[in-house]
Scaffold this motif. Sequence first.
Motif, PDB file in Angstrom:
ATOM      1  N   UNK A 113       2.155   9.095   0.208  1.00  0.00           N
ATOM      2  CA  UNK A 113       1.237   9.025  -0.919  1.00  0.00           C
ATOM      3  C   UNK A 113      -0.023   9.823  -0.590  1.00  0.00           C
ATOM      4  N   UNK A 114      -0.503  10.544  -1.557  1.00  0.00           N
ATOM      5  CA  UNK A 114      -1.674  11.382  -1.369  1.00  0.00           C
ATOM      6  C   UNK A 114      -2.862  10.810  -2.143  1.00  0.00           C
ATOM      7  N   UNK A 115      -4.069  11.032  -1.640  1.00  0.00           N
ATOM      8  CA  UNK A 115      -5.247  10.607  -2.395  1.00  0.00           C
ATOM      9  C   UNK A 115      -5.448  11.502  -3.611  1.00  0.00           C
ATOM     10  N   UNK A 165     -22.916  11.184 -12.708  1.00  0.00           N
ATOM     11  CA  UNK A 165     -21.569  11.571 -12.289  1.00  0.00           C
ATOM     12  C   UNK A 165     -20.775  10.314 -11.972  1.00  0.00           C
ATOM     13  N   UNK A 166     -19.617  10.205 -12.599  1.00  0.00           N
ATOM     14  CA  UNK A 166     -18.697   9.095 -12.328  1.00  0.00           C
ATOM     15  C   UNK A 166     -17.517   9.706 -11.585  1.00  0.00           C
ATOM     16  N   UNK A 167     -17.276   9.226 -10.378  1.00  0.00           N
ATOM     17  CA  UNK A 167     -16.205   9.771  -9.537  1.00  0.00           C
ATOM     18  C   UNK A 167     -15.265   8.635  -9.165  1.00  0.00           C
ATOM     19  N   UNK A 168     -13.979   8.828  -9.468  1.00  0.00           N
ATOM     20  CA  UNK A 168     -12.954   7.840  -9.115  1.00  0.00           C
ATOM     21  C   UNK A 168     -12.015   8.458  -8.096  1.00  0.00           C
ATOM     22  N   UNK A 169     -11.761   7.728  -7.017  1.00  0.00           N
ATOM     23  CA  UNK A 169     -10.838   8.163  -5.971  1.00  0.00           C
ATOM     24  C   UNK A 169      -9.729   7.138  -5.828  1.00  0.00           C
ATOM     25  N   UNK A 170      -8.508   7.633  -5.713  1.00  0.00           N
ATOM     26  CA  UNK A 170      -7.349   6.789  -5.450  1.00  0.00           C
ATOM     27  C   UNK A 170      -6.913   7.123  -4.029  1.00  0.00           C
ATOM     28  N   UNK A 171      -6.941   6.108  -3.145  1.00  0.00           N
ATOM     29  CA  UNK A 171      -6.699   6.339  -1.724  1.00  0.00           C
ATOM     30  C   UNK A 171      -5.666   5.343  -1.199  1.00  0.00           C
ATOM     31  N   UNK A 172      -4.541   5.836  -0.649  1.00  0.00           N
ATOM     32  CA  UNK A 172      -3.605   4.903   0.000  1.00  0.00           C
ATOM     33  C   UNK A 172      -4.337   4.201   1.145  1.00  0.00           C
ATOM     34  N   UNK A 173      -4.276   2.880   1.194  1.00  0.00           N
ATOM     35  CA  UNK A 173      -5.046   2.146   2.199  1.00  0.00           C
ATOM     36  C   UNK A 173      -4.553   2.392   3.617  1.00  0.00           C
ATOM     37  N   UNK A 222       1.448  -0.071   3.395  1.00  0.00           N
ATOM     38  CA  UNK A 222       2.169   1.113   2.929  1.00  0.00           C
ATOM     39  C   UNK A 222       2.240   1.193   1.407  1.00  0.00           C
ATOM     40  N   UNK A 223       2.206   0.039   0.737  1.00  0.00           N
ATOM     41  CA  UNK A 223       2.309   0.038  -0.721  1.00  0.00           C
ATOM     42  C   UNK A 223       0.986  -0.342  -1.398  1.00  0.00           C
ATOM     43  N   UNK A 224      -0.107  -0.359  -0.634  1.00  0.00           N
ATOM     44  CA  UNK A 224      -1.420  -0.705  -1.186  1.00  0.00           C
ATOM     45  C   UNK A 224      -2.256   0.543  -1.394  1.00  0.00           C
ATOM     46  N   UNK A 225      -2.909   0.595  -2.543  1.00  0.00           N
ATOM     47  CA  UNK A 225      -3.770   1.715  -2.896  1.00  0.00           C
ATOM     48  C   UNK A 225      -5.134   1.164  -3.276  1.00  0.00           C
ATOM     49  N   UNK A 226      -6.181   1.894  -2.916  1.00  0.00           N
ATOM     50  CA  UNK A 226      -7.543   1.502  -3.265  1.00  0.00           C
ATOM     51  C   UNK A 226      -8.072   2.443  -4.336  1.00  0.00           C
ATOM     52  N   UNK A 227      -8.665   1.864  -5.365  1.00  0.00           N
ATOM     53  CA  UNK A 227      -9.409   2.628  -6.364  1.00  0.00           C
ATOM     54  C   UNK A 227     -10.879   2.444  -6.025  1.00  0.00           C
TER      55      UNK A 227
END
Length: 170
Positions: free
Chosen positions: A47-49, A60-68, A85-90
């Motif tokens: 999984x990629x960020x 500026x509103x910045x949202x990042x999706x990052x595999x934990x 492995x299956x958890x992602x952080x917003x």
Amino acid sequence: MMIDFHVGRAPGALRLPGPRVNRRGFAVLCALLLAACGGTAPAPAPMQPGEAILQVRDTTIRANVIPTRNLGEAMAARYGIPRGDDLVMLMVGVRQGEDGRQVSVPARVTASTTDLRGQRGRVELRELVAGDLVDHVGTFRVSPPETLSFVVEVRREGEPPATLRFSHEF
């Protein structure tokens, strides 16, 4: 070499020009060709960020999706972020100012997801303070391969709501 292969036994079945080969021989040939490819199935890509940005006037509103699992153990523990492995952080930041000199802006942030089947989910966000900056973070589970559409709504006092929409493939 051309192969004459009959699909089905009905009159008018597909007939390719060339010498005749029976179905069993053709099946064996296909199996041998597939076996010659060898190896195992490729491993799924990690999984990629991802990042999405919305500029609303001077904010500026910045949202990042990052595999934990990409987070260091010490950092995840310090900020109370579970790894998996299956958890992602917003992570959503609401800032004003120029890059390198931005300051956090107080805001209420909510986020939801929708998958390709139309299943909706809510991402519970909490404030995370890192130095002088405040971000809004939440974790959720994914089952790759999966595509999620995100809706992030930011409400600031005295300002109309701002909505950031983006999609990310896991």
